[in-house]
Design a protein around this motif. Structure first.
Motif, PDB file in Angstrom:
ATOM      1  N   PHE A   1      27.141 -27.181 -28.359  1.00  0.00           N
ATOM      2  CA  PHE A   1      27.526 -28.199 -27.433  1.00  0.00           C
ATOM      3  C   PHE A   1      28.761 -27.776 -26.644  1.00  0.00           C
ATOM      4  O   PHE A   1      29.649 -27.117 -27.185  1.00  0.00           O
ATOM      5  CB  PHE A   1      27.805 -29.529 -28.167  1.00  0.00           C
ATOM      6  CG  PHE A   1      28.927 -29.505 -29.164  1.00  0.00           C
ATOM      7  CD1 PHE A   1      30.223 -29.781 -28.792  1.00  0.00           C
ATOM      8  CD2 PHE A   1      28.676 -29.213 -30.505  1.00  0.00           C
ATOM      9  CE1 PHE A   1      31.263 -29.782 -29.720  1.00  0.00           C
ATOM     10  CE2 PHE A   1      29.715 -29.195 -31.431  1.00  0.00           C
ATOM     11  CZ  PHE A   1      31.006 -29.481 -31.049  1.00  0.00           C
ATOM     12  N   PRO A   2      28.824 -28.086 -25.345  1.00  0.00           N
ATOM     13  CA  PRO A   2      30.033 -27.836 -24.570  1.00  0.00           C
ATOM     14  C   PRO A   2      31.204 -28.635 -25.122  1.00  0.00           C
ATOM     15  O   PRO A   2      31.033 -29.737 -25.647  1.00  0.00           O
ATOM     16  CB  PRO A   2      29.649 -28.329 -23.171  1.00  0.00           C
ATOM     17  CG  PRO A   2      28.154 -28.267 -23.149  1.00  0.00           C
ATOM     18  CD  PRO A   2      27.724 -28.613 -24.549  1.00  0.00           C
TER      19      PRO A   2
ATOM     20  N   THR B   1      24.410 -28.159 -32.759  1.00  0.00           N
ATOM     21  CA  THR B   1      25.321 -27.022 -32.723  1.00  0.00           C
ATOM     22  C   THR B   1      24.597 -25.695 -32.868  1.00  0.00           C
ATOM     23  O   THR B   1      23.854 -25.491 -33.833  1.00  0.00           O
ATOM     24  CB  THR B   1      26.351 -27.171 -33.858  1.00  0.00           C
ATOM     25  OG1 THR B   1      27.027 -28.423 -33.706  1.00  0.00           O
ATOM     26  CG2 THR B   1      27.353 -26.043 -33.841  1.00  0.00           C
ATOM     27  N   ALA B   2      24.827 -24.813 -31.918  1.00  0.00           N
ATOM     28  CA  ALA B   2      24.341 -23.434 -31.995  1.00  0.00           C
ATOM     29  C   ALA B   2      25.545 -22.536 -32.257  1.00  0.00           C
ATOM     30  O   ALA B   2      26.496 -22.506 -31.466  1.00  0.00           O
ATOM     31  CB  ALA B   2      23.639 -23.039 -30.700  1.00  0.00           C
ATOM     32  N   GLY B   3      25.516 -21.808 -33.375  1.00  0.00           N
ATOM     33  CA  GLY B   3      26.679 -21.055 -33.804  1.00  0.00           C
ATOM     34  C   GLY B   3      27.200 -20.061 -32.788  1.00  0.00           C
ATOM     35  O   GLY B   3      28.404 -19.838 -32.672  1.00  0.00           O
ATOM     36  N   ARG B   4      26.310 -19.446 -32.028  1.00  0.00           N
ATOM     37  CA  ARG B   4      26.757 -18.384 -31.124  1.00  0.00           C
ATOM     38  C   ARG B   4      27.656 -18.900 -30.003  1.00  0.00           C
ATOM     39  O   ARG B   4      28.383 -18.123 -29.390  1.00  0.00           O
ATOM     40  CB  ARG B   4      25.569 -17.629 -30.543  1.00  0.00           C
ATOM     41  CG  ARG B   4      24.989 -18.180 -29.256  1.00  0.00           C
ATOM     42  CD  ARG B   4      24.168 -17.112 -28.544  1.00  0.00           C
ATOM     43  NE  ARG B   4      23.680 -17.562 -27.252  1.00  0.00           N
ATOM     44  CZ  ARG B   4      24.371 -17.444 -26.111  1.00  0.00           C
ATOM     45  NH1 ARG B   4      25.587 -16.914 -26.121  1.00  0.00           N
ATOM     46  NH2 ARG B   4      23.846 -17.867 -24.979  1.00  0.00           N
TER      47      ARG B   4
ATOM     48  N   PHE C   1      21.219 -18.544 -32.435  1.00  0.00           N
ATOM     49  CA  PHE C   1      21.256 -17.735 -31.223  1.00  0.00           C
ATOM     50  C   PHE C   1      20.787 -18.474 -29.967  1.00  0.00           C
ATOM     51  O   PHE C   1      20.885 -17.953 -28.868  1.00  0.00           O
ATOM     52  CB  PHE C   1      20.422 -16.460 -31.413  1.00  0.00           C
ATOM     53  CG  PHE C   1      21.082 -15.444 -32.292  1.00  0.00           C
ATOM     54  CD1 PHE C   1      22.232 -14.783 -31.879  1.00  0.00           C
ATOM     55  CD2 PHE C   1      20.574 -15.156 -33.541  1.00  0.00           C
ATOM     56  CE1 PHE C   1      22.851 -13.840 -32.685  1.00  0.00           C
ATOM     57  CE2 PHE C   1      21.186 -14.212 -34.364  1.00  0.00           C
ATOM     58  CZ  PHE C   1      22.325 -13.555 -33.931  1.00  0.00           C
ATOM     59  N   HIS C   2      20.259 -19.681 -30.133  1.00  0.00           N
ATOM     60  CA  HIS C   2      19.812 -20.493 -28.997  1.00  0.00           C
ATOM     61  C   HIS C   2      18.789 -19.731 -28.155  1.00  0.00           C
ATOM     62  O   HIS C   2      18.934 -19.551 -26.953  1.00  0.00           O
ATOM     63  CB  HIS C   2      21.008 -20.924 -28.136  1.00  0.00           C
ATOM     64  CG  HIS C   2      20.692 -22.060 -27.198  1.00  0.00           C
ATOM     65  ND1 HIS C   2      20.336 -21.864 -25.886  1.00  0.00           N
ATOM     66  CD2 HIS C   2      20.685 -23.398 -27.391  1.00  0.00           C
ATOM     67  CE1 HIS C   2      20.128 -23.042 -25.300  1.00  0.00           C
ATOM     68  NE2 HIS C   2      20.330 -23.991 -26.193  1.00  0.00           N
ATOM     69  N   GLN C   3      17.716 -19.321 -28.808  1.00  0.00           N
ATOM     70  CA  GLN C   3      16.658 -18.582 -28.142  1.00  0.00           C
ATOM     71  C   GLN C   3      15.497 -19.497 -27.752  1.00  0.00           C
ATOM     72  O   GLN C   3      15.395 -20.636 -28.204  1.00  0.00           O
ATOM     73  CB  GLN C   3      16.142 -17.477 -29.072  1.00  0.00           C
ATOM     74  CG  GLN C   3      17.165 -16.418 -29.419  1.00  0.00           C
ATOM     75  CD  GLN C   3      16.679 -15.501 -30.513  1.00  0.00           C
ATOM     76  OE1 GLN C   3      16.610 -15.886 -31.676  1.00  0.00           O
ATOM     77  NE2 GLN C   3      16.324 -14.282 -30.144  1.00  0.00           N
TER      78      GLN C   3
ATOM     79  N   ASN D   1      22.612 -20.284 -39.015  1.00  0.00           N
ATOM     80  CA  ASN D   1      23.319 -21.412 -38.410  1.00  0.00           C
ATOM     81  C   ASN D   1      23.848 -22.352 -39.479  1.00  0.00           C
ATOM     82  O   ASN D   1      24.971 -22.862 -39.377  1.00  0.00           O
ATOM     83  CB  ASN D   1      22.392 -22.167 -37.449  1.00  0.00           C
ATOM     84  CG  ASN D   1      23.160 -22.898 -36.376  1.00  0.00           C
ATOM     85  OD1 ASN D   1      24.054 -22.342 -35.747  1.00  0.00           O
ATOM     86  ND2 ASN D   1      22.825 -24.166 -36.163  1.00  0.00           N
ATOM     87  N   ALA D   2      23.049 -22.610 -40.506  1.00  0.00           N
ATOM     88  CA  ALA D   2      23.510 -23.468 -41.603  1.00  0.00           C
ATOM     89  C   ALA D   2      24.717 -22.854 -42.301  1.00  0.00           C
ATOM     90  O   ALA D   2      25.693 -23.552 -42.616  1.00  0.00           O
ATOM     91  CB  ALA D   2      22.377 -23.697 -42.594  1.00  0.00           C
ATOM     92  N   ASP D   3      24.678 -21.546 -42.544  1.00  0.00           N
ATOM     93  CA  ASP D   3      25.807 -20.870 -43.188  1.00  0.00           C
ATOM     94  C   ASP D   3      27.049 -20.924 -42.294  1.00  0.00           C
ATOM     95  O   ASP D   3      28.171 -21.095 -42.786  1.00  0.00           O
ATOM     96  CB  ASP D   3      25.455 -19.406 -43.486  1.00  0.00           C
ATOM     97  CG  ASP D   3      24.439 -19.268 -44.601  1.00  0.00           C
ATOM     98  OD1 ASP D   3      24.234 -20.236 -45.355  1.00  0.00           O
ATOM     99  OD2 ASP D   3      23.838 -18.172 -44.709  1.00  0.00           O
TER     100      ASP D   3
END
Length: 249
Positions: A40-41, A63-66, A99-101, A118-120
């Motif tokens: 998220f921004p 939430t995307a970790g990257r 990675f939001h692919q 992502n969970a980690d």
């Protein structure tokens, strides 16, 4: 934040909408609403969070970790302190892959590894939290990925427009865009009225929140209008996690 849809994208999304994989009968006795922010921004928290809270609600931040701590395409994304602050304030952290692919183009084994990563990542910042909801990056879904992610999370949200009522497809919840490129006040008011009439669950989605948002984001006024409309209709604003519990309890 977004990508052009190809004909193939539209075909697999069409197929996924017609393939329920996780039905549940709604037990709602009154309508509920959820506000969700994808990616998220950072402005979704710093500008959007106070607006949601002012109307007595809590939101879901997919939430995307990257994206943590980066600036991309002119957008500043959240950092670890933002994640801690919104979690402490009672908002939900959901999963949006690491990675939001474009997931229909990624092998299932890679998607499973990505979901674990992502969970980690989230647990490394927040401790032992459960990611109980998921949003498909770009809103792109295929029958294969719908089945895969519906097995990993209690519910998944897409971007197909509509209200969740009656039989709920928890593998691909219907949603209502607050993105500036699609928004009209009349359409939001009509959909809120439909949610109230059907005792439905209306799930809004957007990205950044600013006076000059990206095409996939919202102005503060757009977010305020949605929240004012639902609260004046007597509809409670809950994170996806809590609305799901109420709808399936």
């Amino acid at each position: 934040m977004g990508k052009p849809f190809t004909f193939r994208d539209r075909l697999v999304n069409w197929a996924s909408r017609r393939m329920p994989v996780k039905w549940a009968r709604s037990r709602l006795t009154g309508p509920v609403a959820s506000i969700t922010f994808d990616d998220f921004p950072r402005s979704a928290w710093t500008a959007g969070g106070p607006i949601v809270e002012r109307f007595g609600g809590r939101a879901t931040y997919f939430t995307a970790g990257r994206f943590c701590g980066i600036r991309e395409e002119g957008i500043d994304y959240y950092d670890a302190d933002d994640l801690r602050a919104l979690h402490a304030a009672g908002h939900e952290v959901g999963s949006h892959t690491y990675f939001h692919q474009h997931v229909p183009e990624v092998r299932s084994s890679e998607l499973l590894a990505d979901a674990r990563r992502n969970a980690d990542f989230v647990r490394g910042i927040l401790g032992e939290v459960e990611l109980s909801s998921f949003a498909f990056p770009f809103g792109d879904v295929s029958p294969r990925t719908k089945l895969l992610f519906s097995r990993l999370y209690p519910c998944c949200r897409g971007i197909r427009p509509g209200i969740n009522a009656g039989l709920l497809d928890l593998g691909q919840l219907w949603a209502v865009s607050l993105e500036v490129r699609h928004w009209t006040a009349e359409r939001i008011e009509q959909q809120v009225a439909e949610a109230k009439a059907r005792n439905g669950w209306i799930v809004f989605f957007t990205h950044d929140v600013s006076e000059t948002p990206a095409p996939y984001g919202s102005t503060p006024a757009i977010l305020e209008h949605a929240l004012r409309t639902v609260t004046e209709a007597g509809i409670e604003v809950l994170p996806v996690r809590d609305a799901l519990r109420r709808a399936t309890a």
